[in-house]
Structure formats: C-alpha cells, structure tokens
Enzyme design. Structure first.
Site, PDB file in Angstrom:
ATOM      1  CD  GLU B  50     -14.731 -26.972   7.117  1.00  0.00           C
ATOM      2  OE1 GLU B  50     -13.889 -27.654   6.473  1.00  0.00           O
ATOM      3  OE2 GLU B  50     -14.614 -25.742   7.280  1.00  0.00           O
ATOM      4  CG  PHE B 112     -15.007 -13.969   0.925  1.00  0.00           C
ATOM      5  CD1 PHE B 112     -14.029 -14.550   0.130  1.00  0.00           C
ATOM      6  CD2 PHE B 112     -14.917 -14.118   2.303  1.00  0.00           C
ATOM      7  CE1 PHE B 112     -12.984 -15.261   0.697  1.00  0.00           C
ATOM      8  CE2 PHE B 112     -13.883 -14.831   2.879  1.00  0.00           C
ATOM      9  CZ  PHE B 112     -12.907 -15.397   2.071  1.00  0.00           C
ATOM     10  CD  GLN B 113     -14.958 -18.177   3.625  1.00  0.00           C
ATOM     11  OE1 GLN B 113     -15.580 -17.872   4.637  1.00  0.00           O
ATOM     12  NE2 GLN B 113     -13.825 -18.855   3.670  1.00  0.00           N
ATOM     13  CE  LYS B 162     -21.085 -11.666  10.101  1.00  0.00           C
ATOM     14  NZ  LYS B 162     -20.572 -12.305  11.301  1.00  0.00           N
ATOM     15  CG  MET B 480     -12.067 -53.433  -2.826  1.00  0.00           C
ATOM     16  SD  MET B 480     -12.190 -55.202  -2.500  1.00  0.00           S
ATOM     17  CE  MET B 480     -13.070 -55.205  -0.930  1.00  0.00           C
TER      18      MET B 480
END
Lengths: 161, 566
Positions: B50, B112-113, B162, B480
């Site tokens: 993502e 959940f999630q 949802k 760097m």
C-alpha cells in the site's frame, strides 16, 4: 509572555484532538484550555492560554487558523478583554474556623455550594490572580480538594465617545 | 437517484476527473472493488504494497498537476499508507487516500483489521474524514478533492466504513464547494506587490530563491519572465528544480546542504532575497543566523504559516505564487522606474561576481579511468535523454546527485520525496509517473539500499506494462549515512554496509524485466542506450566507486558558506 487565545471552531468529532495534537506535535505549551458550544450548536468556542515569544504565538495563531475546522482565531492580547476562571474548593470547616471561612469567601464574593459538618465546598470566579489569592488565604485553614476550570475570555465592547 | 455508497464513490471519482486509482483490496473494501470491476472508465493499478500506492498517486498528481488517488483496505492497509501520506504532506502534493474501515457498529471494538487511521493521520494530512453517515458521503468526497487541490495542496484521507459503502445514498449533482472555514488567499495585496517591486528595484545584489510552490502553482513561466526581465540570478530548492530552466545562464542550481558553491555564496552575500513558494527549510538555511544575513527578504507563499516561521520576513505576500509573480511582472511593466536594459547593466557586477564564484568552484567530481562515478552516470542519463525524461529518485546520495547533475529545464519532471525523505519513493513514483505520461521516458535514479525498500513493485510495473527504467547507483552502502560516518564519526561505518545484496540483474529477470550491468565507465553509455531502446522495465545496475561522497556539503548546523568541497 502569556497569551489568551480564543478559537471558534466547527463542533465536530475530533476537532479538539486536531487542536491539542497541533500543540503537542509542534511543541507549543497549553497552560489551560476550556471549550463548550456557542449559541450556534454547530460552533464551539475554545479558549486556551499559552506561553511563548511573540514569534511562537504568531505561529500558533496561524497554525490554528490553518486547521480546516477552525472558523476564527483571536489573540486576546490584541484587544481589551475580560477573563475568568472558576474554582471549586472543599475547605476544612470545623467549629473554630467555620465563621472565618465564610467571611473569607464573602470577601471574594464566593458562594457555598455544599455543606457538611466538617467542611464547606465553595465556588469562586475571577481572574487567575484572584483565584490564586483565595487559594493562598485558604491554604493554612486546610484545602481538602480543589477543581479549577481553564480560563475563558471575552473582548470588551468598543468604547466610543 | 439512489445508489450504493460504493457506486456513489465511483460517480464522484468520475466527476472529479479521476482516471487512475492506485490501490490494494481487502475485506473492508470489497464492495468498492466490486464496483471498480464494473467501471470501464477507471484504471485500477494493483500495487504490491500500500505504501507504493500512495507514492504512485503522489507522482501521478505531480505529473498531471491534479489530484492523485489511492484506495486501500482497513487496518494494515491503512497503516501502510502513512509514510506515503506524510511524504505528500511535507511536499504539498494533492492526493486523496480512501481507506476502508470496519462497519460503523464495530468501530471502537478492536475489531479485526480495525485501526483509528483518522487519528493516526491527523498530523500528516491537510484534513481527514471518517464518514459515519451515508448521507454525508458525497459531500465529503467533493470537499476532500476541493481541499486537496486548492490553497497549499496536500493529502486528504477519507475513512469509509464497510456498511457506508453498502448503504443506499441519494446521489446529487455537483455544485461548487463552498466552505465556511476554508478560503485560501490567491490574490496578492496590491500594496505589498508595489512595496516589493520598489524594494527589488533598489537592490544591488538580488537573488530569487524558488521552491516547490512555483511548481505547484504552475508559476514557472511567470518566474522565468521575472528573472530575465530583472536580470536576477535564480537558485532552486530540491522541490523547486524545474521551476526555472536549469541550463539558463541565470540559474545557480540548487542551494543548501548539497547546493552549489555559487548559490550558497550568492545567498550569503545578497542584499535582497526574493523567496517564492519556498519555506526556508533547515536543509536550505543551515545555521539560521548566518542565512542571508545582509538581505532584505520578500516571501511569497500561499500558506501564512510558512512566512516568518524560521526566518523573519521584511515583506510578506500571502498569495498564490503564479498570481503574485504575474502581478509583479505587470507592475514592473507599468512603472517608469523600470528599464530592462538599465537593470541588466546595474546587476552586471553582481552577476559577474557569481560567475567568478562559479569559475572558482563549479559543480564537479574527480574522474577516474576504471571506476564508474555516479555523477558521470547522471550526466550520461541527462545527455542520452536530451534532458527530457521524468526523473524520480530514492533518498540519499542518489537523490542529491540526480538533483545536482540532471539539469531540469521543465517543471513536473523531477519527482522526489523532498521533505520527508522517503527511501523507497522513487520506484513506485516512477510507475505513477509513467501511468500519467505513458509517452514520456521515466527513470528512477536509485541507490542499492533504497531500491530494496519497494522492490516488490517490479510485479506492478510488469503487470501494467510500465517500461520504467531504474538506474541503481550501486555502492553496496547506505551511502549518505556512510558519508556522514566518514566525515563526522571517524569512519565508524555502523550498519551502513550492504555487502549482502541481491544480484539486481537476476532479480529483474526473475520478474520478467530486463537487467543490465555496467562495471566500467565505458559500459555506462551502451547500457543506458540499450535500456532506453528496450520496451520493457529495465534495471541498470551501475557498480560505482564505493566511497564517493556528495559535494559540496554544508555540515549540519553550520553556516551555508562553510562548505566542504570536492
């Protein structure tokens, strides 16, 4: 320097968190904070007291204004204003001191809001200095509990000749 | 018209002109993906992580000059977007990120999630929303796009439970978004413009210092006109590269920590600094009290909080850069005090002094016969693409070499995570850029460390036939940080060696892409030519001198005149 900042904001979930998150995230101080609905239930008024150099206070007001939910930001230092805090104090008040406590409260134009055989609970409003003066005087008698609001402030009406 | 929340989202995307969405599905957004499958107007680019979706949307936004869109699921899908969102926030890039959320009835139950992504992203978005009432969905989406693309642009996140996506909502026709609390200032105050112009006309040693705001507001033409008519030398921040032609004689290149010697000397010596859409970042200013100490400062910025934040400003102008610089140009055209030729003559000693500084310490590096120098690779990339490629970078030495040696003549061609400094930005950004401009050559100038942070996107590039080119400047170091350890930590190279690395050629081949390697300077040009001629994703693995440093360098906390030179 101490600044009292008045903020009008949309009364929506999470708005207060946006304000406090701004202060913690950028390392600004909040000395006190007070918030409630205005006459318009969709708008809240938040009063906060902060300390900082002029440049920091300028950033604070600009950053507050940048928040999408903020309607108006006023640094009260730019105007004449009145400010008040309210304090609730439970003081030990036994036979020997009951009258003395009432006299002190009266001098500060306080009100007794709860009574028991061993204590008074009193309500006092005023600016920061006055509240501190009450506390200093009552301390030797015995303060059992103390609850203070943050500062609220209002600009004075413009005086015209 | 009654539609589901997910259908309303599709209609809103269409009305906002969104053709491409970068995303990754999950349980909370199945309803949306079901609609995406039916939606023939929308290309969904399935990334492999993502974070990449947000970087790609960010790059897409930069190239097209409008809002980029990412769509992810709840919980880990949402948290994986945070780095991308924070990067877009610091670089002021307009994106809208849609995250799925558990059904409203479950919010707050540690479902959940479930994660409070609105809470998490509050400090790194321009604004964000949790839609709990389906009736507010459409208005919220329209407001989000409005906020993202106007004013100082930035990321906006919308969290979509949802059940809200499944609920029936009444779709209404769009009308202009009007918000009580959000009205950015576009037009400059005429009095301030006059004050600024008069002040500039008096200056003997002016410098124009431009940043990402010039790109964001499409002010490059106005800025170029102003610089040329006033004979003012121009320096650019990392985000401002391309805002003024890098090959113009008035260009001093980048300033700051890895800026050119002459740009830093000029800023330090100037008597007038005109900042346009730049924010006096610490990597630009170095030690604050030594930054432009003799200069009167004019600052044009659409965001009032940028003005006098780090450095006190003498003439602030809150406005869109394009409008403000156009107003200055037209004020100059109207006034009798301005004469282009006279100004050119007046500034000649100053320009000459800058030319002397440039002759004394030009941007350069020590060439070696048998070892590839990274700067040489960037120069060759510039030469062989005619300077016309879209360049993305990772973060670190690769980013600075790209900024120094690929002289950008056009805006929206240099995409880099400037503020947050995200390793792993460049490759997904290249994919986003290629989706936005399929006809352009897109090259990610990468390091061997950074490229491994989003290397999984090779699958995305292959799936969508995105023939982007990756040029890895491979020194087997986190270069760097190693450079800092070399200079300031007595060469104690703690955890910066990356000797254990994949064979990038084989890695490319494993995905069906093309892998090429150059180990000698003579191989650089053939490898680049072959990569550019290949209609496939290509990794070019340039094995470079291991301990090459980026110079000039202003050590952290030092004045910008205290440069370490080649």
């Amino acid at each position: 320097m101490k600044h009292t900042i008045s903020v009008l904001l949309q009364n929506k979930p999470g708005v207060l968190s946006r304000v406090t998150g701004l202060f913690s995230g950028r390392g600004y101080n909040i000395e006190s904070l007070c918030v409630n609905k205005t006459l318009d239930p969709n708008v809240s008024c938040l009063t906060l007291v902060s300390y900082g150099a002029d440049q920091i206070i300028e950033q604070i007001t600009k950053q507050l204004h940048k928040l999408i939910d903020v309607i108006k930001v006023t640094d009260m230092a730019e105007t004449e204003y009145v400010e008040r805090e309210m304090v609730l104090i439970r003081i030990k008040a036994e036979a020997g001191t009951r009258a003395e406590v009432l006299r002190i409260i009266d001098i500060f134009r306080g009100k007794v809001v709860d009574v028991s055989s061993k204590s008074y609970a009193v309500e006092i409003t005023g600016d920061e200095e006055k509240i501190q003066a009450v506390i200093d005087i009552l301390k030797p008698i015995g303060i059992q509990e103390i609850v203070k609001t943050g500062t609220i402030a209002m600009a004075r009406a413009r005086k015209t000749l | 018209m009654k539609v589901t929340g997910a259908q309303a989202l599709m209609k809103c995307l269409k009305e906002q002109g969104v053709n491409v969405v970068f995303g990754f599905p999950g349980g909370a957004v199945i309803d949306i993906f079901d609609e995406i499958m039916k939606n023939k107007d929308l290309t969904h680019v399935l990334v492999r992580h993502e974070q990449a979706a947000v970087h790609a949307a960010d790059a897409y936004a930069r190239v097209v000059g409008d809002v980029g869109v990412a769509l992810v699921t709840s919980g880990p899908g949402a948290t994986n977007t945070v780095t991308g969102i924070a990067s877009a926030y610091l670089d002021s890039i307009p994106i809208v990120v849609f995250t799925g959320q558990v059904p409203t009835a479950l919010i707050g139950n540690d479902a959940f999630q479930e994660v409070d992504i609105v809470g998490i992203t509050r400090p790194c978005t321009k604004h964000n929303y949790l839609v709990t009432d389906p009736n507010e969905l459409i208005e919220t989406i329209r407001e989000a796009f409005h906020i993202a693309r106007t004013g100082r642009p930035g990321p906006v996140l919308i969290d979509l439970p949802k059940d809200v996506m499944a609920a029936m909502v009444n779709f209404t026709e769009p009308k202009p978004v009007k918000m009580r609390t959000y009205r950015p200032t576009y037009e400059p105050h005429p009095g301030q413009i006059e004050k600024a112009c008069k002040s500039i006309l008096k200056a003997k040693k002016p410098v124009l210092y431009i940043g990402g705001g010039v790109i964001a507001s499409n002010a490059h033409e106005e800025v170029t006109e102003f610089a040329r008519k006033m004979s003012v030398p121009v320096t650019m921040t990392l985000m401002g590269l391309g805002g003024f032609p890098g090959t113009d004689p008035l260009s001093m290149g980048m300033l700051g920590m890895h800026g050119t010697y002459f740009a830093n000397m000029a800023v330090s010596d100037c008597d007038m600094l005109i900042a346009v859409g730049a924010r006096f970042d610490d990597r630009v200013t170095g030690r604050l009290d030594a930054f432009a100490p003799h200069a009167k400062i004019i600052h044009i910025d659409i965001d009032p909080t940028s003005i006098s934040k780090n450095i006190g400003v003498d003439i602030p102008i809150v406005a869109d850069c394009k409008h403000a610089v156009a107003a200055m140009n037209s004020w100059l055209d109207r006034t009798k005090e301005f004469n282009r030729d006279e100004i050119a003559v007046k500034h000649e000693p100053w320009l000459n002094k800058i030319r002397e500084w440039k002759a004394k310490h030009p941007l350069g590096y020590v060439e070696e016969a048998d070892i590839i120098k990274p700067q040489f690779v960037v120069q060759k990339l510039h030469e062989l693409t005619g300077g016309d490629a879209i360049i993305t970078t990772e973060v670190g030495q690769n980013q600075m070499w790209a900024a120094q040696f690929y002289h950008f003549n056009h805006p929206r061609a240099f995409l880099t995570s400037g503020g947050l400094g995200v390793m792993g930005y460049g490759f997904p950004a290249a994919i986003g850029a290629k989706m936005a401009a399929p006809e352009r050559t897109v090259i990610d100038i990468a390091g061997d460390g950074s490229i491994q942070m989003n290397i999984q996107e090779l699958a995305t590039a292959m799936q969508y036939k995105c023939p982007v080119k990756i040029a890895i400047l491979n020194n087997n170091y986190l270069g760097m940080v190693r450079q800092w350890q070399e200079l300031f930590y007595d060469k104690r190279y703690s955890n910066t060696g990356l000797e254990t690395a994949p064979d990038f050629v084989k890695l490319a081949e494993a995905y069906g892409a093309v892998g090429l390697r150059a180990t000698r300077p003579s191989e650089v040009e053939p490898v680049i030519k072959e990569a550019l001629a290949t209609d496939n994703t290509v990794i070019m693995d340039f094995v470079i001198s291991r301990e090459e440093g980026v110079y000039p360098m202003v050590p952290a906390g030092k004045a910008t005149t205290e440069m370490l030179l080649v």
